[in-house]
Design an enzyme around this catalytic site. Structure first.
Site, PDB file in Angstrom:
ATOM      1  N   SER A 158       0.853  -1.187   0.000  1.00 11.42           N
ATOM      2  CA  SER A 158       0.000   0.000   0.000  1.00 11.42           C
ATOM      3  C   SER A 158       0.890   1.239   0.000  1.00 11.42           C
ATOM      4  O   SER A 158       1.739   1.376  -0.868  1.00 11.42           O
ATOM      5  CB  SER A 158      -0.957  -0.028   1.198  1.00 11.42           C
ATOM      6  N   THR A 159       0.745   2.110   0.985  1.00 17.07           N
ATOM      7  CA  THR A 159       1.509   3.358   1.012  1.00 17.07           C
ATOM      8  C   THR A 159       3.012   3.088   0.956  1.00 17.07           C
ATOM      9  O   THR A 159       3.537   2.354   1.785  1.00 17.07           O
ATOM     10  CB  THR A 159       1.181   4.167   2.286  1.00 17.07           C
TER      11      THR A 159
ATOM     12  N   HIS B  20      -2.577  -1.213  -3.366  1.00 17.49           N
ATOM     13  CA  HIS B  20      -3.708  -0.297  -3.233  1.00 17.49           C
ATOM     14  C   HIS B  20      -3.506   0.903  -4.158  1.00 17.49           C
ATOM     15  O   HIS B  20      -2.621   1.732  -3.938  1.00 17.49           O
ATOM     16  CB  HIS B  20      -3.840   0.185  -1.788  1.00 17.49           C
TER      17      HIS B  20
ATOM     18  N   MET C  71      -0.286   1.248   5.387  1.00 23.20           N
ATOM     19  CA  MET C  71      -1.053   1.513   6.604  1.00 23.20           C
ATOM     20  C   MET C  71      -2.219   0.542   6.699  1.00 23.20           C
ATOM     21  O   MET C  71      -2.741   0.075   5.689  1.00 23.20           O
ATOM     22  CB  MET C  71      -1.571   2.952   6.569  1.00 23.20           C
TER      23      MET C  71
END
Length: 347
Positions: free
Chosen positions: A167-168, A193, A287
């Site tokens: 993700s991040t 994501h 996250m």
């Protein structure tokens, strides 16, 4: 209670006003300054010492990427890009992530639903930025072995599949991990994501930069060695088995853990098709907790599992949750993960 300070940088006053309303709807945040160009932003940063900055991808008077490259070494802070979903906006956003931007939020289309979604996304990213790890390796550099032609010893893989969730910070982490992957590796399925329109461009950029083939996954693609399949934005990526062969399966069922694509969906699909014991799964920076339960499910069914360590994560969230629940067998820096995959995949 002390509020977290934000600076908004955008050349359009109406956009700055909208973003300010969104941010200050949360009592934990305050906008301490607004700038219409990088030069105003620089003076505000020195004066206000913000915790976070939002930055329009299209910057007047100075290229936004150049601004980031000059800013972050002197004033390290999380920068959230405000991006359009056009091809040009998407491309600039991906360049900004390479230059060290923390994350991005796509501009709303104008519908009430899109406005609410963009506001919630920005507030979520602001809270994520509080966990930003400044010591991680921000910029991706081509590996020396690739430049000088030194080849890693190629050992035949016994595993049939590699699954990755991120993700991040994942765009940079994935590029670094995949830089040392070659055609001997089994198929690699990735749930990152990322919204629609971003994943095709991201896959294309990776395909142009890496030794292996990288594609945005489509439904019912046969899985091939030395190829990476990126989950398309707003769709779940699954692996399925038919007549002894492996294929992609693309679905648009409900979001899981607030995400589509979801890492848990990808990981669980391998278990459902009895592929856990012949797979390797990796959870990277991000996250939240998406992928943690799926990784544990894989491990409990015989999969070899790895996680990115805290020191090299932009946000040590998803790997932390997975590690603390006992889902991670090997926790390593991003620069060591590929070699570990190669080692355990050949056994």
């Amino acid at each position: 209670m002390k509020k977290h300070k934000v600076i908004i940088v955008d050349d359009q006053r109406s956009v700055r006003s909208m973003i300010k309303r969104w941010i200050e709807s949360d009592p934990n945040w305050e906008v301490v300054g607004e700038a219409s160009n990088p030069f105003e932003a620089r003076d505000l940063i020195i004066d206000k010492q913000p915790d976070v900055m939002t930055l329009d991808v299209h910057m007047p008077e100075m290229d936004g990427i150049e601004f980031l490259k000059k800013l972050l070494p002197q004033h390290p802070m999380p920068v959230i890009m405000i991006s359009s979903s056009t091809i040009e906006g998407t491309s600039i956003t991906l360049e900004a992530l390479d230059a060290g931007a923390f994350d991005y939020v796509t501009k709303p289309s104008g519908t009430p639903e899109s406005l609410i979604e963009a506001k919630e996304d920005l507030l979520n990213k602001l809270y994520e930025s509080l966990h930003y790890n400044f010591s991680n390796e921000h910029s991706f550099k081509k590996s020396i072995s690739k430049e000088v032609g030194i080849q890693k010893k190629q050992i035949p893989f016994k595993k049939k599949l590699i699954l990755i969730g991120s993700s991040t910070g994942g765009t940079t982490a994935l590029r670094k991990l995949l830089d040392d992957v070659d055609e001997t590796f089994p198929p690699i399925l990735v749930a990152q994501h990322m919204p629609e329109n971003f994943t095709a461009l991201f896959a294309g950029r990776l395909n142009a930069e890496l030794k292996i083939n990288v594609v945005e996954a489509k439904d019912k693609l046969p899985l091939q060695n030395g190829t990476v399949y990126i989950a398309p934005g707003n769709y779940h990526l699954n692996v399925q088995k038919f007549a002894g062969e492996l294929y992609t399966k693309i679905t648009q069922s409900d979001k899981v853990n607030g995400h589509r694509p979801s890492v848990d969906v990808l990981f669980d699909s391998a278990v459902q098709n009895d592929l856990a014991s012949s797979s390797i799964a990796v959870i990277l920076t991000g996250m939240g907790s998406d992928g943690a339960k799926g990784l544990l499910n894989l491990k409990n069914n015989g999969c070899l599992t790895l996680g990115q360590n805290k020191e090299t994560c932009v946000v040590y969230g998803m790997p932390k949750v997975a590690f603390e629940m006992g889902a991670v067998m090997y926790q390593l820096p991003i620069s060591s993960l590929c070699d570990k995959i190669r080692e355990i995949g050949s056994k």
